[in-house]
Scaffold this motif. Structure first.
Motif, PDB file in Angstrom:
ATOM      1  N   TYR A 141      34.993  30.771   6.891  1.00 30.70           N
ATOM      2  CA  TYR A 141      33.851  29.993   6.408  1.00 30.70           C
ATOM      3  C   TYR A 141      32.564  30.817   6.464  1.00 30.70           C
ATOM      4  O   TYR A 141      31.804  30.886   5.490  1.00 30.70           O
ATOM      5  CB  TYR A 141      33.672  28.718   7.223  1.00 30.70           C
ATOM      6  N   TYR A 177      31.690  31.349   2.817  1.00 30.04           N
ATOM      7  CA  TYR A 177      31.034  30.178   2.254  1.00 30.04           C
ATOM      8  C   TYR A 177      29.743  29.737   2.948  1.00 30.04           C
ATOM      9  O   TYR A 177      29.070  28.836   2.446  1.00 30.04           O
ATOM     10  CB  TYR A 177      32.024  29.005   2.251  1.00 30.04           C
ATOM     11  N   SER A 198      29.249  32.062  -1.556  1.00 31.39           N
ATOM     12  CA  SER A 198      28.026  31.284  -1.767  1.00 31.39           C
ATOM     13  C   SER A 198      26.910  32.156  -2.339  1.00 31.39           C
ATOM     14  O   SER A 198      26.046  31.663  -3.081  1.00 31.39           O
ATOM     15  CB  SER A 198      27.574  30.634  -0.456  1.00 31.39           C
TER      16      SER A 198
END
Length: 293
Positions: A247, A251, A259
């Motif tokens: 993560y 992201y 992202s």
């Protein structure tokens, strides 16, 4: 430089073909900051490349003699350079994937799955597009153009994101990914230029290429996420720590490579967009000098 390299440009393209020879024999199992999650995330991406890059080559080669481009000498040189670079990416990622196999990670199975998924998807899309006058060649080039935008965008993010670079603690793997990132940006406009020259710039072409990107990103996310989960599960590393690493790396709003791609990915939906609108000239000059290219 953590590889032998022979740089050639016999085709006369605006970028060279670098014939790399990486030695993956001493790459550790968890080569990315000692993290199973991060390593498997990148291995899952690498598993996509042998079949994916071959698809790109085949898609462009299939329309190379189209009347709209067969006499375009400059574009033909770019196509030759594109094919040469993508062939080297296929070769080196296949070699790395084989080296990961020795640790018991079944990357070969994932490569075969990628090939099957690509072939099934392209044939299904052509079948559904046939009533609308969309050919197999157009489907293939739509997919290639969309995925080339993704690879160029994730590559430029890798070249900019110092946090991600610092996590690549094995120098051989770091050099391989940075080399690949440089070349994805060098040839980022080739498939797009082929698509526009062959299929035009009208409303139909716009809807096809933007719809193709949206669909390709959904499929890519699902397949790569499945690969990550499978690698982690088979390695008994499917746990909170690994998922947290993924993560943060992929992201999280402040550091994530995925992202960080948002703005450039969305630029593809702008009417009149061209890959060279996203200026990476200075970025590439910096990294080519740093990598000894």
């Amino acid at each position: 430089m953590n590889a032998k390299v022979n740089i050639t440009n016999r085709a006369g393209a605006s970028f060279p073909v670098r014939r790399m020879q990486f030695d993956f024999n001493n790459v550790p199992e968890y080569w990315m900051d000692g993290s199973a999650g991060l390593t498997h995330f990148m291995t899952a991406l690498s598993a996509l490349f042998p079949a994916g890059e071959k698809f790109f080559i085949d898609s462009v080669r299939a329309v190379r003699q189209h009347p709209a481009i067969k006499d375009n000498e400059a574009l033909q040189k770019e196509i030759s350079g594109f094919i040469g670079q993508e062939a080297m990416h296929t070769h080196e990622h296949a070699n790395f994937n084989a080296s990961a196999q020795k640790f018991g990670h079944d990357v070969d199975c994932l490569e075969q799955y990628t090939h099957t998924a690509i072939q099934s998807f392209r044939k299904s899309a052509a079948f559904m597009g046939k009533p609308f006058g969309i050919t197999q060649q157009m489907i293939d080039l739509i997919g290639t153009t969309a995925l080339e935008h993704f690879t160029a965008t994730i590559a430029s993010e890798l070249l900019r994101n110092e946090h991600i670079q610092a996590l690549m603690t094995d120098e051989t793997m770091k050099t391989m990914w940075l080399w690949h990132a440089v070349e994805e940006n060098e040839h980022k406009a080739v498939a797009y230029d082929v698509f526009e020259n062959v299929f035009g710039k009208g409303v139909k072409a716009y809807v096809a290429r933007t719809g193709g990107l949206a669909l390709a990103m959904v499929v890519l996310f699902l397949v790569q996420s499945y690969f990550v989960a499978r690698l982690l599960k088979e390695d008994n590393q499917l746990n909170i720590e690994s998922l947290k690493d993924i993560y943060t790396y992929g992201y999280s709003p402040s550091k994530g490579i995925i992202s960080g791609m948002g703005k450039e990915m969305l630029a593809y939906f702008k009417p009149g967009f061209h890959p060279n609108d996203l200026d990476t000239v200075s970025l590439l000059e910096h990294w080519k000098a740093k990598l000894g290219f």
